[in-house]
Design a protein around this motif. Sequence first.
Motif, PDB file in Angstrom:
ATOM      1  N   UNK A   1      -6.598  -5.270  14.882  1.00  0.00           N
ATOM      2  CA  UNK A   1      -7.849  -5.439  15.618  1.00  0.00           C
ATOM      3  C   UNK A   1      -8.766  -6.483  15.000  1.00  0.00           C
ATOM      4  N   UNK A   2      -8.240  -7.245  14.056  1.00  0.00           N
ATOM      5  CA  UNK A   2      -8.992  -8.368  13.520  1.00  0.00           C
ATOM      6  C   UNK A   2     -10.256  -7.977  12.772  1.00  0.00           C
ATOM      7  N   UNK A   3     -10.224  -6.837  12.099  1.00  0.00           N
ATOM      8  CA  UNK A   3     -11.390  -6.377  11.348  1.00  0.00           C
ATOM      9  C   UNK A   3     -11.292  -6.818   9.892  1.00  0.00           C
ATOM     10  N   UNK A   4     -12.432  -6.930   9.249  1.00  0.00           N
ATOM     11  CA  UNK A   4     -12.478  -7.108   7.799  1.00  0.00           C
ATOM     12  C   UNK A   4     -13.018  -5.809   7.226  1.00  0.00           C
TER      13      UNK A   4
ATOM     14  N   UNK B   1     -13.672   3.499  14.070  1.00  0.00           N
ATOM     15  CA  UNK B   1     -14.001   4.746  13.374  1.00  0.00           C
ATOM     16  C   UNK B   1     -13.463   5.939  14.154  1.00  0.00           C
ATOM     17  N   UNK B   2     -13.535   5.866  15.475  1.00  0.00           N
ATOM     18  CA  UNK B   2     -12.990   6.947  16.292  1.00  0.00           C
ATOM     19  C   UNK B   2     -11.479   7.081  16.075  1.00  0.00           C
ATOM     20  N   UNK B   3     -10.779   5.942  16.066  1.00  0.00           N
ATOM     21  CA  UNK B   3      -9.329   5.988  15.828  1.00  0.00           C
ATOM     22  C   UNK B   3      -9.023   6.531  14.441  1.00  0.00           C
ATOM     23  N   UNK B   4      -9.812   6.114  13.454  1.00  0.00           N
ATOM     24  CA  UNK B   4      -9.589   6.568  12.087  1.00  0.00           C
ATOM     25  C   UNK B   4      -9.769   8.083  11.973  1.00  0.00           C
TER      26      UNK B   4
ATOM     27  N   UNK C   1      -4.447   0.634   7.630  1.00  0.00           N
ATOM     28  CA  UNK C   1      -4.357  -0.773   7.244  1.00  0.00           C
ATOM     29  C   UNK C   1      -3.784  -1.599   8.390  1.00  0.00           C
ATOM     30  N   UNK C   2      -2.768  -1.068   9.058  1.00  0.00           N
ATOM     31  CA  UNK C   2      -2.173  -1.762  10.199  1.00  0.00           C
ATOM     32  C   UNK C   2      -3.190  -1.894  11.342  1.00  0.00           C
ATOM     33  N   UNK C   3      -3.941  -0.843  11.579  1.00  0.00           N
ATOM     34  CA  UNK C   3      -4.981  -0.843  12.617  1.00  0.00           C
ATOM     35  C   UNK C   3      -6.021  -1.932  12.333  1.00  0.00           C
ATOM     36  N   UNK C   4      -6.449  -2.035  11.085  1.00  0.00           N
ATOM     37  CA  UNK C   4      -7.436  -3.052  10.700  1.00  0.00           C
ATOM     38  C   UNK C   4      -6.914  -4.454  11.002  1.00  0.00           C
TER      39      UNK C   4
ATOM     40  N   UNK D   1       0.821  -1.207   0.000  1.00  0.00           N
ATOM     41  CA  UNK D   1       0.000   0.000   0.000  1.00  0.00           C
ATOM     42  C   UNK D   1       0.856   1.259   0.000  1.00  0.00           C
ATOM     43  N   UNK D   2       1.938   1.252   0.765  1.00  0.00           N
ATOM     44  CA  UNK D   2       2.776   2.448   0.852  1.00  0.00           C
ATOM     45  C   UNK D   2       3.337   2.820  -0.514  1.00  0.00           C
ATOM     46  N   UNK D   3       3.771   1.826  -1.283  1.00  0.00           N
ATOM     47  CA  UNK D   3       4.318   2.100  -2.619  1.00  0.00           C
ATOM     48  C   UNK D   3       3.256   2.696  -3.528  1.00  0.00           C
ATOM     49  N   UNK D   4       2.044   2.143  -3.478  1.00  0.00           N
ATOM     50  CA  UNK D   4       0.954   2.673  -4.298  1.00  0.00           C
ATOM     51  C   UNK D   4       0.644   4.115  -3.921  1.00  0.00           C
TER      52      UNK D   4
END
Length: 475
Positions: A378-381, A414-417, A372-375, A245-248
């Motif tokens: 925290x085991x989110x999809x 969402x709060x963290x985002x 992306x790292x946060x997702x 993702x960082x490269x993109x």
Amino acid sequence: MEEDPLAREHARPGVRNEDGIAAVLGILKQSFGERFQTGEAFRAQHTHTTTYLPAQLPDGVAFVENADEVKVIVKACAEHKVPVIPFGAGTSLEGQVNAPSGGISIDFSRMNKVLSVNTEDLDCTVEPGITREDLNTYLRDTGLFFPIDPGANASIGGMASTRASGTNAVRYGTMKDNVLSVTAVTANGEEIRTAQRARKSSTGYDLTRLFVGAEGTLGVLTSVTLRLQGIPEKIAGGVCAFPDIESACNAVIMTIQLGIPVARIELLDALQVRACNAYSGLSNEEKPTLFLEFHGNEQTVAIQSEQFAEIAAEFGGGEFRWTVNAEERAKLWKARHDVYWSVKATAPDKAILATDVCVPISRYADCVTETHRDILEHGLYAPIVGHAGDGNFHTSVVFDDKDEADVAKVEAFIARLAQRALSMDGTCTGEHGIGQGKKGFLVEELGGAVDLMRQIKQALDPDSIFNPGKIFDPA
């Protein structure tokens, strides 16, 4: 768990004016006949369905056909202090069309005419209920088009009210850049026009931009005058995959900073690419990917495509596969616009919460990679897709909306985002609006400026009849 600025009370019911509502229902039944409905099915259709916020139904729905009918409704509601909630295509993402205090939903689906097209001046005036796709179909033979493309076939009034943008914003700007004037019915039931059609003016306050993005809290739009663009002679579109993702994101940043006039540059993470492949029949590598489009003539789109290919290679990108074939491009962008449904297809029994933030382009890679790292942590999809050229991205968080623990987990994300974006001098919402869902973040973002907003609201709508409970709570 950290304190949750979203808190369910964002959607708390307001104080109902039972006597006033009864009086208005009687007036509107007499005035509109079958075009005024109070059945539960009609009322349920005129609340939101795209978040976990509780649905709050209006007391009646009026299907208006002209500005004079809007004035009748507003005058009746103002006299009896009853809420008015404008309703366009209904694609509210933050509860903007909820009715926390009841009231009257004004459905604009029948106010869908093109009032005028001025081809020499590249502008048009439309009623608020026309959708962007219908407008562009109408304009096709003129050689002009309206470029703002939020994905959904949204109504122009709703797009103006939420200050929408979308995939073309990097080249053509957002609604605030493309609305020249509006007419609106104000709290006294009178219709005002905010500006003439001239491309610039220094006459007093910029009332047009006051109404654009107000989410129906200051008045009800009855027409919108729009800036148009010439249909490009040639359009090239393409796809390029990246190792991470960082490269993109860094390829996007360099493309923008070098001034390459890209028309669209969209980021999809690997999960979103996988979902699009399965749902839309694509065969892209399941890696972070950019979808791009260039507008111009045959020579310029070729040069711009080659310039981007060089940038992509510098950041480890694969082959930039581009084409001017209209059918191939249409399939690509149809897949991009169907990202919600592609994610839904991966978990048909679950709910999806689409949320967005926007940051300065120089911080885009930081914000997306940290998210992306946060997702993952925290085991989110939650697949990511972004209007990368203007620093905006969305997450489609999949969750069980009947499980309180799962809802709380999503709220915390969402709060963290939002706070991550704010820490990077960004905004808690690039294009979805505040509505009910992000009122707490608005205060974090703008501080004392929210008090000024309250003063404007009080001055223009002293009885708070226009879409109450949205953007901010009363002082």
